[in-house]
Every structure is written in structure tokens, then in C-alpha cells.
Design a protein around this motif. Structure first.
Motif, PDB file in Angstrom:
ATOM      1  N   GLY A 151      55.436  71.604 -29.110  1.00 16.23           N
ATOM      2  CA  GLY A 151      56.262  72.744 -28.742  1.00 16.23           C
ATOM      3  C   GLY A 151      56.370  72.881 -27.238  1.00 16.23           C
ATOM      4  N   THR A 152      57.188  73.843 -26.836  1.00 19.53           N
ATOM      5  CA  THR A 152      57.480  74.059 -25.424  1.00 19.53           C
ATOM      6  C   THR A 152      57.210  75.512 -25.067  1.00 19.53           C
ATOM      7  OG1 THR A 152      59.156  72.325 -25.473  1.00 19.53           O
ATOM      8  CG2 THR A 152      59.309  73.931 -23.682  1.00 19.53           C
ATOM      9  N   ILE A 153      56.593  75.691 -23.912  1.00 19.28           N
ATOM     10  CA  ILE A 153      56.352  77.033 -23.380  1.00 19.28           C
ATOM     11  C   ILE A 153      57.217  77.188 -22.133  1.00 19.28           C
ATOM     12  CG2 ILE A 153      54.678  78.641 -22.415  1.00 19.28           C
ATOM     13  CD1 ILE A 153      52.506  77.088 -23.969  1.00 19.28           C
ATOM     14  N   PRO A 154      58.170  78.121 -22.162  1.00 19.14           N
ATOM     15  CA  PRO A 154      59.014  78.315 -20.979  1.00 19.14           C
ATOM     16  C   PRO A 154      58.224  78.963 -19.838  1.00 19.14           C
ATOM     17  CG  PRO A 154      59.615  79.864 -22.727  1.00 19.14           C
ATOM     18  CD  PRO A 154      58.538  78.973 -23.269  1.00 19.14           C
ATOM     19  N   GLY A 155      58.577  78.602 -18.615  1.00 17.49           N
ATOM     20  CA  GLY A 155      57.955  79.209 -17.443  1.00 17.49           C
ATOM     21  C   GLY A 155      56.465  78.981 -17.330  1.00 17.49           C
ATOM     22  N   PHE A 156      55.956  77.892 -17.871  1.00 18.74           N
ATOM     23  CA  PHE A 156      54.517  77.616 -17.914  1.00 18.74           C
ATOM     24  C   PHE A 156      53.961  77.227 -16.547  1.00 18.74           C
ATOM     25  CE2 PHE A 156      50.844  74.854 -18.775  1.00 18.74           C
ATOM     26  CZ  PHE A 156      50.131  75.624 -19.671  1.00 18.74           C
ATOM     27  N   LEU A 158      55.140  75.605 -12.275  1.00 14.31           N
ATOM     28  CA  LEU A 158      56.146  75.588 -11.216  1.00 14.31           C
ATOM     29  C   LEU A 158      56.510  74.154 -10.868  1.00 14.31           C
ATOM     30  CD1 LEU A 158      54.666  78.208  -8.716  1.00 14.31           C
ATOM     31  CD2 LEU A 158      56.518  78.563 -10.361  1.00 14.31           C
ATOM     32  N   TRP A 159      57.783  73.952 -10.536  1.00  9.71           N
ATOM     33  CA  TRP A 159      58.197  72.701  -9.922  1.00  9.71           C
ATOM     34  C   TRP A 159      57.618  72.683  -8.508  1.00  9.71           C
ATOM     35  CZ3 TRP A 159      59.857  69.253 -13.108  1.00  9.71           C
ATOM     36  CH2 TRP A 159      60.633  69.580 -14.201  1.00  9.71           C
ATOM     37  N   PRO A 160      57.497  71.530  -7.892  1.00 13.83           N
ATOM     38  CA  PRO A 160      56.935  71.477  -6.536  1.00 13.83           C
ATOM     39  C   PRO A 160      57.664  72.350  -5.517  1.00 13.83           C
ATOM     40  CG  PRO A 160      57.047  69.276  -7.442  1.00 13.83           C
ATOM     41  CD  PRO A 160      57.757  70.182  -8.409  1.00 13.83           C
ATOM     42  N   ASP A 161      58.941  72.647  -5.771  1.00 13.22           N
ATOM     43  CA  ASP A 161      59.703  73.488  -4.843  1.00 13.22           C
ATOM     44  C   ASP A 161      59.567  74.972  -5.149  1.00 13.22           C
ATOM     45  OD1 ASP A 161      61.268  73.914  -7.099  1.00 13.22           O
ATOM     46  OD2 ASP A 161      63.078  73.015  -6.257  1.00 13.22           O
ATOM     47  N   GLY A 162      58.839  75.319  -6.210  1.00 13.83           N
ATOM     48  CA  GLY A 162      58.563  76.712  -6.514  1.00 13.83           C
ATOM     49  C   GLY A 162      59.291  77.307  -7.700  1.00 13.83           C
ATOM     50  N   GLY A 163      60.302  76.665  -8.239  1.00 16.14           N
ATOM     51  CA  GLY A 163      61.004  77.194  -9.405  1.00 16.14           C
ATOM     52  C   GLY A 163      60.195  77.013 -10.674  1.00 16.14           C
ATOM     53  N   LEU A 164      60.350  77.934 -11.627  1.00 11.97           N
ATOM     54  CA  LEU A 164      59.637  77.842 -12.897  1.00 11.97           C
ATOM     55  C   LEU A 164      60.128  76.662 -13.736  1.00 11.97           C
ATOM     56  CD1 LEU A 164      59.536  81.596 -13.958  1.00 11.97           C
ATOM     57  CD2 LEU A 164      57.579  80.164 -13.357  1.00 11.97           C
ATOM     58  N   CYS A 165      59.194  76.037 -14.444  1.00 15.86           N
ATOM     59  CA  CYS A 165      59.577  74.974 -15.379  1.00 15.86           C
ATOM     60  C   CYS A 165      58.843  75.166 -16.690  1.00 15.86           C
ATOM     61  CB  CYS A 165      59.311  73.584 -14.793  1.00 15.86           C
ATOM     62  SG  CYS A 165      57.588  73.114 -14.646  1.00 15.86           S
ATOM     63  N   ALA A 166      59.481  74.719 -17.737  1.00 18.58           N
ATOM     64  CA  ALA A 166      58.868  74.735 -19.061  1.00 18.58           C
ATOM     65  C   ALA A 166      57.923  73.547 -19.182  1.00 18.58           C
ATOM     66  CB  ALA A 166      59.951  74.658 -20.132  1.00 18.58           C
ATOM     67  N   THR A 167      56.956  73.677 -20.078  1.00 21.22           N
ATOM     68  CA  THR A 167      55.994  72.603 -20.336  1.00 21.22           C
ATOM     69  C   THR A 167      56.002  72.303 -21.826  1.00 21.22           C
ATOM     70  OG1 THR A 167      54.615  73.179 -18.445  1.00 21.22           O
ATOM     71  CG2 THR A 167      53.562  71.938 -20.210  1.00 21.22           C
ATOM     72  N   THR A 168      56.049  71.018 -22.157  1.00 24.41           N
ATOM     73  CA  THR A 168      56.052  70.572 -23.546  1.00 24.41           C
ATOM     74  C   THR A 168      54.719  69.909 -23.856  1.00 24.41           C
ATOM     75  OG1 THR A 168      58.439  70.238 -23.427  1.00 24.41           O
ATOM     76  CG2 THR A 168      57.285  69.163 -25.247  1.00 24.41           C
ATOM     77  N   PHE A 169      54.167  70.214 -25.017  1.00 25.73           N
ATOM     78  CA  PHE A 169      52.878  69.681 -25.445  1.00 25.73           C
ATOM     79  C   PHE A 169      53.085  68.624 -26.521  1.00 25.73           C
ATOM     80  CE2 PHE A 169      51.998  73.588 -23.392  1.00 25.73           C
ATOM     81  CZ  PHE A 169      50.763  73.414 -22.791  1.00 25.73           C
ATOM     82  N   PHE A 170      52.267  67.572 -26.454  1.00 27.58           N
ATOM     83  CA  PHE A 170      52.321  66.454 -27.391  1.00 27.58           C
ATOM     84  C   PHE A 170      50.902  66.108 -27.837  1.00 27.58           C
ATOM     85  CE2 PHE A 170      56.179  65.821 -24.964  1.00 27.58           C
ATOM     86  CZ  PHE A 170      57.071  65.239 -25.852  1.00 27.58           C
TER      87      PHE A 170
END
Length: 175
Positions: A151-156, A158-170
Motif C-alpha cells: 500500500g501507499t501512504i500519502p505525504g509520508f 519529503l523529496w530532497p527539495d522539501g515537497g511531500l511525497c507518498a511512500t509505497t511499501f512492499f
């Protein structure tokens, strides 16, 4: 660019220390390239070197395995298997910091690192591996390697530039 044969091998503590500069180059390149791998941009060499020294300590303690992919130009990729888990999870390992320098991308290095990581985890007695990745980064590689998306968690993170990114688990059960 000429394709050179790539070898993947585990590094000892002493080898990890000897390769610190090259490992820093890989990590810094990945962060500069926008990879969400726990570090913010700009990543300076001192912070990168401290990270890899900590990894070497983990190798020395038997808490992790550090694999490196090398071609004629030296180290071009790396991945770790975190062996140290809670006492009720001795069968599990975490695949961590899958990093391929941009000079080595699209050459099968990620897939070679994945196969070697799975083999090393099996040899260490692990029967289950888990990982998380910034959504969109390497999901295709993991799926092609037989990993199951949980599954994926939104806003988990930060990208290196500071914006939020989702993270997917496997996960992957090892035969």
C-alpha cells in the motif's frame, strides 16, 4: 557510454571504510537527482560520510549487510539488508537504501542488486524482506523482481527539495 560488466559483492567493515568516498558519491548523486532516501538537498559530503561510517559500524556489529555494485569505473550502486530486528521478527530483514548512481542507470544494476540482496538475506536466515520507497521511484523494479505492493501512504516523507511525497511499501517472501 560503454557498458562495463558489473559485479555485486558484500563489503566488509574495512572495505566499507575504504569505499566511503565512492559511497558518498553515489548517495549525493541520488539526492541531487531527486531521490527521497532520508536526506534533504543539498547533501554535503560530511553528512554523507558520517552516514556511511554508521553503516560500516552496523556491518561490523552484524546488524546489516552492505552490498555494492561495481563496474570498471568503481562502485556504481549499493543496497543494504538490515538484519537487526525486534526479537519477535528474527525471520525478517529490511531492504534499505537501494541507490544507483545516475551514470549506471538503465543497465540492470538495480535488478542485480535486488537479486544479490535477496540471496544475502536468505544466506543470513531471513525468510521475509520488506522495503519502502518513494512512490514512483523504483516501484517498477520491485514489481518486476517479484515484490508484492502492500500500500501507499500519502505525504509520508519529503523529496530532497522539501515537497511531500507518498511512500509505497512492499514485501517479498523468500523461498
Amino acid at each position: 557510454m560503454t557498458d562495463h560488466p558489473v559485479t555485486v559483492r558484500a563489503l566488509s567493515t574495512a572495505e566499507a571504510a575504504a569505499h566511503n568516498d565512492a559511497l558518498c558519491d553515489i548517495l549525493i548523486d541520488c539526492v541531487e537527482g531527486g531521490a527521497s532516501v532520508s536526506f534533504m538537498a543539498p547533501l554535503d559530503r560530511a553528512r554523507a560520510a558520517a552516514f556511511w561510517r554508521g553503516v560500516a559500524v552496523g556491518v561490523e556489529r552484524g546488524e546489516r549487510i552492505l552490498l555494492v555494485a561495481e563496474d570498471a569505473g568503481g562502485p556504481v550502486g549499493t543496497v543494504q539488508i538490515v538484519l537487526a530486528q525486534p526479537e519477535n521478527q528474527p525471520h525478517r530483514g529490511d531492504l534499505s537504501k537501494m541507490l544507483v548512481h545516475r551514470r549506471g542507470r538503465r543497465r540492470g544494476i538495480g535488478a542485480a542488486l535486488m537479486r544479490a540482496a535477496e540471496d544475502a538475506a536468505r544466506a543470513a536466515g531471513k525468510t521475509l524482506l520488506v522495503l519502502d520507497t518513494a512512490s514512483g521511484d523504483a516501484e517498477r523494479l520491485y514489481e518486476r523482481s517479484g515484490w508484492v505492493r502492500v500500500g501507499t501512504i500519502p505525504g509520508f516523507a519529503l523529496w530532497p527539495d522539501g515537497g511531500l511525497c507518498a511512500t509505497t511499501f512492499f514485501y517479498k517472501a523468500l523461498a
